[in-house]
Design a protein around this motif. Structure first.
Motif, PDB file in Angstrom:
ATOM      1  N   GLU A  17       0.726  -1.150   0.072  1.00 29.35           N
ATOM      2  CA  GLU A  17      -0.017  -0.035   0.064  1.00 29.35           C
ATOM      3  C   GLU A  17       0.784   1.178   0.003  1.00 29.35           C
ATOM      4  O   GLU A  17       0.461   2.120  -0.777  1.00 29.35           O
ATOM      5  N   GLU A  18       1.980   1.047   0.675  1.00 28.35           N
ATOM      6  CA  GLU A  18       3.187   2.459   0.849  1.00 28.35           C
ATOM      7  C   GLU A  18       3.562   2.528  -0.528  1.00 28.35           C
ATOM      8  O   GLU A  18       3.735   3.537  -1.131  1.00 28.35           O
ATOM      9  N   TYR A  19       3.905   1.317  -1.170  1.00 31.69           N
ATOM     10  CA  TYR A  19       4.403   1.429  -2.474  1.00 31.69           C
ATOM     11  C   TYR A  19       3.627   2.059  -3.638  1.00 31.69           C
ATOM     12  O   TYR A  19       3.969   3.055  -4.290  1.00 31.69           O
ATOM     13  N   GLU A  22       3.651   6.033  -2.833  1.00 30.52           N
ATOM     14  CA  GLU A  22       4.877   6.434  -3.365  1.00 30.52           C
ATOM     15  C   GLU A  22       4.864   6.678  -4.469  1.00 30.52           C
ATOM     16  O   GLU A  22       5.458   7.555  -5.097  1.00 30.52           O
ATOM     17  N   LYS A  23       4.346   5.552  -5.518  1.00 36.28           N
ATOM     18  CA  LYS A  23       4.670   5.615  -6.765  1.00 36.28           C
ATOM     19  C   LYS A  23       3.116   6.507  -7.568  1.00 36.28           C
ATOM     20  O   LYS A  23       3.280   6.511  -8.671  1.00 36.28           O
ATOM     21  N   ASN A  24       2.554   7.084  -6.751  1.00 37.20           N
ATOM     22  CA  ASN A  24       1.166   7.722  -7.360  1.00 37.20           C
ATOM     23  C   ASN A  24       0.528   6.979  -8.177  1.00 37.20           C
ATOM     24  O   ASN A  24       0.180   7.412  -9.195  1.00 37.20           O
ATOM     25  N   ASP A  29      -4.311   1.540 -12.776  1.00 32.65           N
ATOM     26  CA  ASP A  29      -2.805   1.446 -13.034  1.00 32.65           C
ATOM     27  C   ASP A  29      -2.507  -0.201 -12.575  1.00 32.65           C
ATOM     28  O   ASP A  29      -2.951  -0.508 -11.846  1.00 32.65           O
ATOM     29  N   ARG A  30      -1.516  -0.720 -13.453  1.00 30.13           N
ATOM     30  CA  ARG A  30      -0.980  -2.270 -13.009  1.00 30.13           C
ATOM     31  C   ARG A  30      -0.015  -2.165 -12.228  1.00 30.13           C
ATOM     32  O   ARG A  30       0.916  -1.235 -12.183  1.00 30.13           O
ATOM     33  N   GLY A  68      -2.809  -9.307 -14.672  1.00 27.68           N
ATOM     34  CA  GLY A  68      -2.285  -8.899 -13.324  1.00 27.68           C
ATOM     35  C   GLY A  68      -3.293  -8.430 -12.113  1.00 27.68           C
ATOM     36  O   GLY A  68      -4.478  -8.241 -12.637  1.00 27.68           O
ATOM     37  N   ASN A  69      -2.736  -7.600 -11.359  1.00 32.49           N
ATOM     38  CA  ASN A  69      -3.477  -6.849 -10.494  1.00 32.49           C
ATOM     39  C   ASN A  69      -3.546  -5.381 -10.777  1.00 32.49           C
ATOM     40  O   ASN A  69      -2.415  -4.696 -10.922  1.00 32.49           O
ATOM     41  N   PHE A  70      -4.404  -4.553 -10.527  1.00 29.57           N
ATOM     42  CA  PHE A  70      -4.634  -3.309 -10.893  1.00 29.57           C
ATOM     43  C   PHE A  70      -5.272  -2.445  -9.771  1.00 29.57           C
ATOM     44  O   PHE A  70      -6.022  -2.905  -8.836  1.00 29.57           O
ATOM     45  N   VAL A  71      -4.998  -1.008  -9.686  1.00 32.64           N
ATOM     46  CA  VAL A  71      -5.514  -0.169  -8.621  1.00 32.64           C
ATOM     47  C   VAL A  71      -7.075  -0.156  -8.690  1.00 32.64           C
ATOM     48  O   VAL A  71      -7.293   0.201  -9.944  1.00 32.64           O
ATOM     49  N   SER A  72      -7.838  -0.217  -7.732  1.00 34.50           N
ATOM     50  CA  SER A  72      -9.218   0.090  -7.822  1.00 34.50           C
ATOM     51  C   SER A  72      -9.537   1.571  -7.803  1.00 34.50           C
ATOM     52  O   SER A  72      -8.886   2.222  -7.267  1.00 34.50           O
TER      53      SER A  72
END
Length: 240
Positions: A17-19, A22-24, A29-30, A68-72
Motif C-alpha cells: 500500500e505504501e508502494y 509513493e509511486k502515485n 494502473d497495473r 495482473g493486479n490493478f488499482v481499484s
C-alpha cells in the motif's frame, strides 16, 4: 496460517500500500508482479500473494485474469445522515441516471405488507430501478409504495423523475426521516450481471423505511449496492 505468517503478510500488505502511494499509482494502473514484490521485500511469493489477496478483499485492488493486479477506482460515498433523493445525494460524485426495470401495481405480499404496516394484499406500487453514477451501475433499488397514499403514481417517468420530489411536491407528504437496516449479501446472477460484477460478489443489503411527519411508512425500499464501489459514511456526535 501461523500467527507469525499472518503478521508478516499484514506487514507486506502495508508495504505494498505504501508502494502504491509513493509511486502515485492511479485507478486502473497495473501493479508489479508477485516476483517483483517478493524480491523487493525479501519474502516468499506466497506471503506476497496473501497480502495482495487482502488488498483485493478490501477492494483496493482488482485482478484481470492473465493480466495482473490493478488499482481499484475510489468508492462512491453516501452520507447516511442526509435524507435526499438519489440524484441529490450523489450529485457531488458526478452524473447520475436511473433505469426502470419494473414499475407495476401488485398485491402486497406478507413481507411487504408487514414492513409497510398495511393489510396483507393491499395494492402497492413496485418500482425497481438500476442506479448509475458516471454511467456505471452501482445499485439496484426496489421501492414499495402503498397505492392509497399516491393514486396514479404510474403517470410519472421514474427514469427521470425523483420519487422523493414527487411524493413531497405532488402528493404533499413531508418526508421527515429514514430508518435503515444494513447487512452484507452476495449478489445473485441476474443482479450481478446488471451491475457488471461476478455472481456472488459482495454487496450491501439495505432495507429502508421512509417516514412522513405523521410517522407513516410511505416507502419501503430494498437496495443492493456494490461493496467494491460504494461506502457508507456517517458522522456521530458525542453525548453531552
Amino acid at each position: 496460517m501461523s500467527k507469525y505468517t499472518n503478521l508478516l503478510s499484514e506487514e507486506i500488505r502495508e508495504k505494498i500500500e505504501e508502494y502504491m502511494i509513493e509511486k502515485n499509482l492511479q485507478p486502473h494502473d497495473r501493479l508489479p508482479s508477485e516476483r517483483f514484490f517478493s524480491q523487493m521485500f525479501g519474502v516468499n511469493r506466497q506471503t506476497v500473494r496473501t497480502a495482495l489477496k487482502r488488498l483485493k478483499n478490501e477492494h483496493h485492488l482488482y485482478t484481470l485474469p492473465g493480466k495482473g493486479n490493478f488499482v481499484s477506482p475510489p468508492k462512491y460515498k453516501e452520507e447516511t445522515e442526509l435524507l435526499a433523493s438519489f440524484s441529490e445525494g450523489w450529485k457531488s460524485e458526478g452524473k447520475t441516471s436511473s433505469k426502470v426495470i419494473e414499475f407495476s401495481l401488485i398485491d402486497a405480499s406478507l413481507s411487504v405488507s408487514t414492513n409497510l404496516q398495511i393489510e396483507f394484499g393491499e395494492k402497492v406500487y413496485k418500482l425497481e430501478r438500476a442506479r448509475c453514477i458516471n454511467d456505471e451501475y452501482i445499485t439496484i433499488e426496489i421501492s414499495f409504495i402503498p397505492e392509497k397514499y399516491c393514486k396514479d403514481l404510474h403517470r410519472f417517468d421514474f427514469s427521470k423523475d425523483s420519487l422523493y420530489n414527487v411524493l413531497e411536491n405532488v402528493y404533499g407528504y413531508h418526508l421527515s426521516y429514514i430508518e435503515e437496516k444494513i447487512a452484507i449479501t452476495a449478489l445473485k446472477e441476474e443482479d450481478a450481471a446488471l451491475l457488471g460484477c461476478e455472481t456472488g460478489a459482495d454487496a450491501f443489503y439495505i432495507k429502508g423505511f421512509t417516514f412522513d411527519d405523521k410517522k407513516r411508512i410511505i416507502e419501503y425500499c430494498i437496495t443492493s449496492d456494490r461493496a467494491d464501489r460504494y461506502v457508507l459514511v456517517s458522522q456521530l456526535e458525542t453525548l453531552t
